[in-house]
Design an enzyme around this catalytic site. Sequence first.
Site, PDB file in Angstrom:
ATOM      1  N   HIS A  66      -9.631  -2.082   4.359  1.00 55.84           N
ATOM      2  CA  HIS A  66      -8.341  -2.741   4.137  1.00 55.84           C
ATOM      3  C   HIS A  66      -8.085  -3.797   5.197  1.00 55.84           C
ATOM      4  CE1 HIS A  66      -7.989   1.425   2.532  1.00 55.84           C
ATOM      5  NE2 HIS A  66      -7.630   0.745   1.455  1.00 55.84           N
ATOM      6  N   ARG A  71      12.887  44.717   3.590  1.00 59.90           N
ATOM      7  CA  ARG A  71      14.054  45.383   3.002  1.00 59.90           C
ATOM      8  C   ARG A  71      15.143  45.593   4.052  1.00 59.90           C
ATOM      9  NH1 ARG A  71      15.391  46.013  -2.357  1.00 59.90           N
ATOM     10  NH2 ARG A  71      13.512  45.500  -3.510  1.00 59.90           N
ATOM     11  N   HIS A 128      -7.841   1.833   6.172  1.00 67.75           N
ATOM     12  CA  HIS A 128      -9.071   1.975   6.948  1.00 67.75           C
ATOM     13  C   HIS A 128      -9.698   0.602   7.149  1.00 67.75           C
ATOM     14  CE1 HIS A 128      -8.662   6.289   6.581  1.00 67.75           C
ATOM     15  NE2 HIS A 128      -8.425   6.118   5.286  1.00 67.75           N
ATOM     16  N   ALA A 131       6.173  44.210  -5.330  1.00 64.10           N
ATOM     17  CA  ALA A 131       6.124  43.020  -6.191  1.00 64.10           C
ATOM     18  C   ALA A 131       5.621  43.365  -7.594  1.00 64.10           C
ATOM     19  CB  ALA A 131       5.267  41.923  -5.560  1.00 64.10           C
ATOM     20  N   HIS A 171      -3.878  -1.798  -9.703  1.00 65.91           N
ATOM     21  CA  HIS A 171      -2.702  -1.884  -8.837  1.00 65.91           C
ATOM     22  C   HIS A 171      -1.568  -0.994  -9.374  1.00 65.91           C
ATOM     23  CE1 HIS A 171      -0.309  -4.267  -5.861  1.00 65.91           C
ATOM     24  NE2 HIS A 171       0.672  -3.819  -6.606  1.00 65.91           N
ATOM     25  N   GLY A 177      -4.407  -5.409  -6.216  1.00 65.08           N
ATOM     26  CA  GLY A 177      -5.667  -4.667  -6.206  1.00 65.08           C
ATOM     27  C   GLY A 177      -6.179  -4.322  -7.588  1.00 65.08           C
ATOM     28  N   ARG A 178      -7.342  -3.708  -7.577  1.00 65.30           N
ATOM     29  CA  ARG A 178      -7.905  -3.121  -8.777  1.00 65.30           C
ATOM     30  C   ARG A 178      -7.023  -1.936  -9.140  1.00 65.30           C
ATOM     31  NH1 ARG A 178     -11.029   0.840 -10.374  1.00 65.30           N
ATOM     32  NH2 ARG A 178     -12.564   0.423 -11.994  1.00 65.30           N
ATOM     33  N   MET A 187     -14.042  -4.086  -1.389  1.00 64.61           N
ATOM     34  CA  MET A 187     -14.931  -4.317  -0.249  1.00 64.61           C
ATOM     35  C   MET A 187     -15.908  -3.151  -0.131  1.00 64.61           C
ATOM     36  SD  MET A 187     -13.807  -7.183   0.987  1.00 64.61           S
ATOM     37  CE  MET A 187     -14.063  -7.471   2.719  1.00 64.61           C
ATOM     38  N   THR A 197       0.822  -1.207   0.000  1.00 65.24           N
ATOM     39  CA  THR A 197       0.000   0.000   0.000  1.00 65.24           C
ATOM     40  C   THR A 197       0.856   1.257   0.000  1.00 65.24           C
ATOM     41  OG1 THR A 197      -1.761   1.217   1.141  1.00 65.24           O
ATOM     42  CG2 THR A 197      -0.259  -0.031   2.528  1.00 65.24           C
ATOM     43  N   ARG A 198       0.281   2.329  -0.568  1.00 64.07           N
ATOM     44  CA  ARG A 198       0.912   3.646  -0.499  1.00 64.07           C
ATOM     45  C   ARG A 198      -0.091   4.657   0.054  1.00 64.07           C
ATOM     46  NH1 ARG A 198      -1.391   4.909  -5.784  1.00 64.07           N
ATOM     47  NH2 ARG A 198      -1.421   7.091  -5.193  1.00 64.07           N
ATOM     48  N   GLU A 216       9.013  47.461   3.725  1.00 62.39           N
ATOM     49  CA  GLU A 216      10.016  48.186   4.502  1.00 62.39           C
ATOM     50  C   GLU A 216      10.767  47.254   5.471  1.00 62.39           C
ATOM     51  OE1 GLU A 216       9.365  52.254   7.165  1.00 62.39           O
ATOM     52  OE2 GLU A 216       7.722  50.836   6.802  1.00 62.39           O
ATOM     53  N   THR A 217      10.009  46.463   6.220  1.00 60.74           N
ATOM     54  CA  THR A 217      10.621  45.558   7.212  1.00 60.74           C
ATOM     55  C   THR A 217      11.522  44.550   6.512  1.00 60.74           C
ATOM     56  OG1 THR A 217       8.385  45.572   8.106  1.00 60.74           O
ATOM     57  CG2 THR A 217      10.029  44.274   9.298  1.00 60.74           C
TER      58      THR A 217
HETATM   59  S1  PPS Z   1       9.877  45.282  -4.479  1.00 58.85           S
HETATM   60  O1  PPS Z   1       9.886  45.805  -5.875  1.00 58.85           O
HETATM   61  O2  PPS Z   1       8.673  44.548  -4.207  1.00 58.85           O
HETATM   62  O3  PPS Z   1      11.102  44.529  -4.199  1.00 58.85           O
HETATM   63  O4  PPS Z   1       9.855  46.588  -3.571  1.00 58.85           O
HETATM   64  P1  PPS Z   1       9.705  46.641  -1.997  1.00 58.85           P
HETATM   65  O5  PPS Z   1      10.566  45.637  -1.344  1.00 58.85           O
HETATM   66  O6  PPS Z   1       8.265  46.613  -1.612  1.00 58.85           O
HETATM   67  O7  PPS Z   1      10.325  48.039  -1.651  1.00 58.85           O
HETATM   68  C1  PPS Z   1       9.572  49.229  -1.607  1.00 58.85           C
HETATM   69  C2  PPS Z   1      10.274  50.218  -0.688  1.00 58.85           C
HETATM   70  O8  PPS Z   1      11.519  50.627  -1.239  1.00 58.85           O
HETATM   71  C3  PPS Z   1      11.530  52.033  -1.477  1.00 58.85           C
HETATM   72  N1  PPS Z   1      12.214  52.240  -2.741  1.00 58.85           N
HETATM   73  C4  PPS Z   1      11.776  51.958  -3.979  1.00 58.85           C
HETATM   74  N2  PPS Z   1      10.596  51.450  -4.414  1.00 58.85           N
HETATM   75  C5  PPS Z   1      10.438  51.281  -5.742  1.00 58.85           C
HETATM   76  N3  PPS Z   1      11.374  51.581  -6.644  1.00 58.85           N
HETATM   77  C6  PPS Z   1      12.557  52.094  -6.255  1.00 58.85           C
HETATM   78  N4  PPS Z   1      13.493  52.386  -7.148  1.00 58.85           N
HETATM   79  C7  PPS Z   1      12.791  52.287  -4.870  1.00 58.85           C
HETATM   80  N5  PPS Z   1      13.830  52.748  -4.158  1.00 58.85           N
HETATM   81  C8  PPS Z   1      13.468  52.710  -2.855  1.00 58.85           C
HETATM   82  C9  PPS Z   1      10.075  52.424  -1.507  1.00 58.85           C
HETATM   83  O9  PPS Z   1       9.946  53.770  -1.150  1.00 58.85           O
HETATM   84  C10 PPS Z   1       9.495  51.504  -0.488  1.00 58.85           C
HETATM   85  O10 PPS Z   1       9.881  51.988   0.802  1.00 58.85           O
HETATM   86  P2  PPS Z   1       8.945  51.942   2.072  1.00 58.85           P
HETATM   87  O11 PPS Z   1       9.924  51.986   3.198  1.00 58.85           O
HETATM   88  O12 PPS Z   1       8.145  50.674   2.041  1.00 58.85           O
HETATM   89  O13 PPS Z   1       8.113  53.152   2.003  1.00 58.85           O
END
Ligand code: PPS
Length: 575
Positions: A207, A438, A204, A479, A295, A292-293, A334, A199-200, A435-436
Site C-alpha cells: 500500500h 449460584r 503494509h 446447563a 473497491h 482499487g480492485r 502490486m 482504506t478499511r 455452586e459459586t
Molecule cells: S443450572 O441449571 O445450570 O442453572 O444449575 P446450576 O447453576 O449448575 O445449579 C446446580 C446446583 O443447584 C442445586 N440445585 C438444583 N439443581 C438442579 N435442579 C434443581 N431443582 C436444583 N435445586 C438446587 C444442585 O444441587 C447444584 O448444587 P451444588 O451446590 O452445585 O451441588
Amino acid sequence: INNAPHGGVLKDLVVRDEPMREKLLLEAERLQEIILTDRQICDLELILNGGFSPLEGFMNQADYTSVVETMRLADGTLFPIPITLDVSAGDVKTLGIAPNARIALRDPRDDTLLAVLTVQDVYTYNKKNEAVKVFGADDIAHPAVKYLYDRCKEYYVGGKLQAIKLPTYFDYVALRYTPTELRAHFNKLAWRKVVAFQTRNPMHRAHRELTVRAARLRQANVLIHPVVGMTKPGDVDHYTRVRVYQSILPRYPNGMAHLALLPLAMRMAGPREAVWHAIIRKNFGATHFIVGRDHAGPGKNSQGKDFYGPYDAQELVTKFQEELHIEMVPFQQMTYVPSLDEYQPVDEVVPGTQTLDISGTELRKRLRTSAPIPDWFSYDPVVKVLRKSYPPRDKQGFVLFLTGLYNSGKDTIARALQTVLNQQGGRSVSLLLGETVRSELSSDLGFSRDDRHTNIQRIAFVSAELTRAGAAVIAAPIAPYADSRKAAKETIMSTGGSGANFFLIYVATPLEHCEKHDKRGNYAKARRGEIKGFTGIDDPYEAPTDADLVVDISKQTVPEIVHNIVLLLESSNLI
Ligand code: PPS
C-alpha cells in the site's frame, strides 16, 4: 488551491450556523427529539461538516427516489447513495413528525443535541427496490441489505439540518479533520495535488509503494484517509488500524503523506460506493482518488459469487469522470519481485519473473499462529501493532464449558483442570462452579427454565469478559438446555475478542452413577419430592450433540479426563 467541492460550494453547516448556535440549542431543548443510531450519527456528521456536499440534510422523497433510480439528486447532481433518516411509525406519531415540524437530533452516547431538522416530508419506501437498485441484489448476504431489512425503520424523514455541534470523540481527536480543516491544512502546506487513499484495512508495504508511486507520477502528495465510522462486519477494529497507519506514516518520504480519519458509515456498495467515496474525497480537498480492485466490495453473495465484478467500480467512476472533477487513479495490484527487492504493478512484471504475495487470509493465519511475517511484506512497527491485537494462541483466553448432571463429576474435573492449568502458568485461571455462581451471582434465581437460562447467560457474560482479557475460564454449571448453551457460546464468541475460544465438554456420566455416588443426598431428596424440578429426576437434561469432547466419570478416571481436555487445548495450540 484545492479541488472545488461537489456542487461548487462546501456545505459546512457547522461554520454556517455558528452565529445562531446558542439560539438553536435553546430551541432544541424544548423540541421533540430523535435519538440517533450509530449509522445515523456517522451520516449526520458528514452532512454537518460538508463531507456530503451538496447535501444540507437527509434526503426527501424526490431526492431519494431520484438517487435510487438514477444516481442523481432531483436537481440532476450526481449522488449515488441515499442518505436517509429512518424512523418508526410509532415515532412519526408520538413525535409529531410532519412537514414543517422541527425535531432535535440527539447523540445517545453523551446526550448532546447535535442538530435541528426541519421536516420536509415523511415517506415510506420499498426496501426490495432499494436493495436491488443501490446494492445490486436483494440478498441479505450483503451487509447493507441486511441492515436495510433488519435495522431500518419503515419511514424515511426528509429535511434540512441546522448544526448545533459535531459529535464528540475521545479517540484520535487530533487526527479527525473536517473538510474545512483539511482544506486549510493543504493550503497551509501549499499542497496543490492530493491523491486520497481510501482504506478499511491495515496497510503494509504494498500500500505504501502504490500510494507513493501514484503520488510521484503526478507530483502530488498523499492523503491516507481511512474509514473509522462503520466498515464491514469482521474488519480489524479501527483502534488497531489507526495505530497501524500511525506506524506506517514515517515510512513515507519526508512530508509526502498526511493521515486523516473519516467517520463514514460504509455501505459496501461497490461501484456506487466508489463514486460516493470520490465525491467525499473531493469535498475534503483531494484532487485524485485511488480506486482499487473490487473497491468497497462486500464479498460473496448467498450463491457464493462476488456481488460485483472486480473492475465495476473503476468503470463507473470512469463513466462519471467529467462530472466528478476528481481524477481516478486505478489501483494497481502490486506484487513483490524478490530479484529486485521491489514492488511492481502486476501488469508491468516481465512474464516469468518470480513474485511473492501474502493474502489477507494467510496474514491472519500467521498472526494467529505467531508465524513469521517477512520484511518484504510489511514493516516491523506495523507487525508489532498487529501482533498485540492478535495475541498468539498461547496468550489468548479460552472457555472450557462443562455441562452435565448434578454430581456427574464436573466439579471434580473442573478443580483438577484448574490445578493443571495453574501448573502450566502463563494465564490467570478462573473457576466458575455452579455452586459459586449460584451464591455469588445468581442468588436471586431459582431453577425454572427461565432462571436457569438467565444463570447460564450470566456465566457467559463473565466468561466473555475474562477471556477477552486473556484468562482461562472453567465453567461447570448443569446447563440443561441446548438453547442456553448455544446462546452462551455465541456471547463468548462474539464479545470475547479475537481470542475467543469456546469448548463444550459434555460430562456424560449416567444418572444411575450420579445418583449412586451422591453423598449429599440431593437425588434422594428429589426422589422423595423434597426438592422439586430436580434435573434428571423431574426436570429435563438435554444431552448435547455438539460437544467438543464427551467424557464419563463412570468409565474414565479424573486424570484421564483431565489429560483428554489438555490434549484438546494442545491440539488447538492454546497451551
Ligand atoms: S443450572 O441449571 O445450570 O442453572 O444449575 P446450576 O447453576 O449448575 O445449579 C446446580 C446446583 O443447584 C442445586 N440445585 C438444583 N439443581 C438442579 N435442579 C434443581 N431443582 C436444583 N435445586 C438446587 C444442585 O444441587 C447444584 O448444587 P451444588 O451446590 O452445585 O451441588
